[in-house]
Design a protein around this motif. Structure first.
Motif, mmCIF file in Angstrom:
data_model
loop_
_atom_site.group_PDB
_atom_site.id
_atom_site.type_symbol
_atom_site.label_atom_id
_atom_site.label_comp_id
_atom_site.label_asym_id
_atom_site.label_seq_id
_atom_site.Cartn_x
_atom_site.Cartn_y
_atom_site.Cartn_z
ATOM 1 N N GLY A 65 0.800 -1.222 0.000
ATOM 2 C CA GLY A 65 0.000 0.000 0.000
ATOM 3 C C GLY A 65 0.831 1.270 0.000
ATOM 4 N N ARG A 66 2.113 1.153 0.318
ATOM 5 C CA ARG A 66 2.996 2.325 0.334
ATOM 6 C C ARG A 66 4.054 2.238 -0.779
ATOM 7 N NH1 ARG A 66 6.348 3.243 4.434
ATOM 8 N NH2 ARG A 66 6.562 1.039 5.023
ATOM 9 N N PHE A 67 4.501 1.049 -1.089
ATOM 10 C CA PHE A 67 5.532 0.841 -2.103
ATOM 11 C C PHE A 67 4.915 0.210 -3.335
ATOM 12 C CE2 PHE A 67 9.463 0.340 0.894
ATOM 13 C CZ PHE A 67 9.111 1.541 1.518
ATOM 14 N N THR A 68 5.451 0.579 -4.498
ATOM 15 C CA THR A 68 5.003 -0.002 -5.753
ATOM 16 C C THR A 68 6.207 -0.375 -6.601
ATOM 17 O OG1 THR A 68 3.005 1.369 -5.754
ATOM 18 C CG2 THR A 68 3.618 0.331 -7.831
ATOM 19 N N ILE A 69 6.257 -1.625 -7.013
ATOM 20 C CA ILE A 69 7.344 -2.100 -7.855
ATOM 21 C C ILE A 69 6.873 -2.118 -9.301
ATOM 22 C CG2 ILE A 69 6.730 -4.535 -7.570
ATOM 23 C CD1 ILE A 69 9.737 -5.174 -7.556
ATOM 24 N N ALA A 70 7.775 -1.790 -10.214
ATOM 25 C CA ALA A 70 7.457 -1.804 -11.638
ATOM 26 C C ALA A 70 8.728 -2.109 -12.420
ATOM 27 C CB ALA A 70 6.879 -0.460 -12.066
ATOM 28 N N ARG A 71 8.559 -2.501 -13.653
ATOM 29 C CA ARG A 71 9.730 -2.777 -14.480
ATOM 30 C C ARG A 71 9.457 -2.343 -15.908
ATOM 31 N NH1 ARG A 71 10.708 -9.042 -14.005
ATOM 32 N NH2 ARG A 71 12.257 -8.686 -15.642
ATOM 33 N N ASP A 72 10.512 -1.926 -16.573
ATOM 34 C CA ASP A 72 10.447 -1.555 -17.980
ATOM 35 C C ASP A 72 11.462 -2.450 -18.687
ATOM 36 O OD1 ASP A 72 10.681 -0.438 -20.506
ATOM 37 O OD2 ASP A 72 10.535 1.602 -19.792
ATOM 38 N N ASN A 73 10.988 -3.542 -19.246
ATOM 39 C CA ASN A 73 11.895 -4.515 -19.846
ATOM 40 C C ASN A 73 12.629 -3.947 -21.057
ATOM 41 O OD1 ASN A 73 11.169 -6.372 -17.892
ATOM 42 N ND2 ASN A 73 9.639 -7.366 -19.182
ATOM 43 N N GLN A 81 8.782 2.625 -6.283
ATOM 44 C CA GLN A 81 8.216 3.884 -5.835
ATOM 45 C C GLN A 81 7.824 3.732 -4.386
ATOM 46 O OE1 GLN A 81 7.758 6.929 -7.602
ATOM 47 N NE2 GLN A 81 7.342 7.638 -5.517
ATOM 48 N N MET A 82 8.382 4.570 -3.531
ATOM 49 C CA MET A 82 8.128 4.476 -2.098
ATOM 50 C C MET A 82 7.440 5.758 -1.647
ATOM 51 S SD MET A 82 11.723 2.796 -0.837
ATOM 52 C CE MET A 82 12.688 4.238 -1.255
ATOM 53 N N THR A 83 6.292 5.603 -1.031
ATOM 54 C CA THR A 83 5.542 6.739 -0.520
ATOM 55 C C THR A 83 5.274 6.564 0.964
ATOM 56 O OG1 THR A 83 3.406 5.744 -1.036
ATOM 57 C CG2 THR A 83 4.435 7.080 -2.756
ATOM 58 N N ASP A 84 4.855 7.660 1.603
ATOM 59 C CA ASP A 84 4.563 7.623 3.039
ATOM 60 C C ASP A 84 5.689 6.941 3.809
ATOM 61 O OD1 ASP A 84 1.976 6.187 5.186
ATOM 62 O OD2 ASP A 84 3.167 8.018 5.395
ATOM 63 N N LEU A 85 6.897 7.354 3.535
ATOM 64 C CA LEU A 85 8.048 6.715 4.147
ATOM 65 C C LEU A 85 8.079 6.939 5.649
ATOM 66 C CD1 LEU A 85 10.611 7.457 1.346
ATOM 67 C CD2 LEU A 85 10.140 5.195 2.289
ATOM 68 N N LYS A 86 8.578 5.935 6.355
ATOM 69 C CA LYS A 86 8.659 5.959 7.802
ATOM 70 C C LYS A 86 10.108 5.766 8.224
ATOM 71 C CE LYS A 86 4.120 3.738 7.976
ATOM 72 N NZ LYS A 86 3.338 2.583 8.489
ATOM 73 N N PRO A 87 10.467 6.220 9.425
ATOM 74 C CA PRO A 87 11.848 6.028 9.883
ATOM 75 C C PRO A 87 12.278 4.561 9.837
ATOM 76 C CG PRO A 87 10.751 7.615 11.273
ATOM 77 C CD PRO A 87 9.699 7.082 10.339
ATOM 78 N N GLU A 88 11.357 3.648 10.056
ATOM 79 C CA GLU A 88 11.701 2.222 10.026
ATOM 80 C C GLU A 88 11.983 1.705 8.626
ATOM 81 O OE1 GLU A 88 9.033 3.610 11.510
ATOM 82 O OE2 GLU A 88 7.249 2.340 11.291
#
Length: 123
Positions: A65-73, A81-88
């Protein structure tokens, strides 16, 4: 020889976003690709994975729900893509690629690894 190179890491405040890239050279981008991370004093943690077609992705609960992986072959590149990043989320992030992977969260199933990129999230 296959080489993977991560980029896009950096320092961001909590709640911010970053996009990591993983460029693959030395071969056509085939196989399952994944992201792992390792924080100081902690074990490596599976972050995300994507199959060759790009249609199937996997995430642990910690980032879903916060990270999204994608690829362009066509560009031999994978993204996180990382959103709503937390210290952890602070860790060194590594990309990896492998063929015939059944357990995408298992490090041992990946054949090639990048050198890592540091992500630091401040509170």
């Amino acid at each position: 020889q296959v080489q993977l190179s991560e980029s896009g890491g950096g320092l961001v405040q909590a709640g911010g976003s970053l996009r990591l890239s993983c460029a693959v050279s030395g071969r056509t981008l085939t196989g399952t690709m994944g992201w792992f991370r390792q924080a100081p004093g902690k074990e490596s943690e599976f972050v995300a994975s994507i199959r060759l077609s790009g249609d199937t992705t996997y995430y642990p609960d910690s980032v879903r729900g916060r990270f999204t992986i994608a690829r362009d072959n066509a560009r031999n590149t994978m993204y996180l893509q990382m959103t709503d990043l937390k210290p952890e989320d602070t860790a060194v992030y590594y990309c990896a690629i492998g063929r015939g992977i059944r357990s995408v969260s298992s490090r041992s199933e990946y054949d090639y690894w990048g050198q890592g990129t540091q992500v630091t999230v401040s509170s």
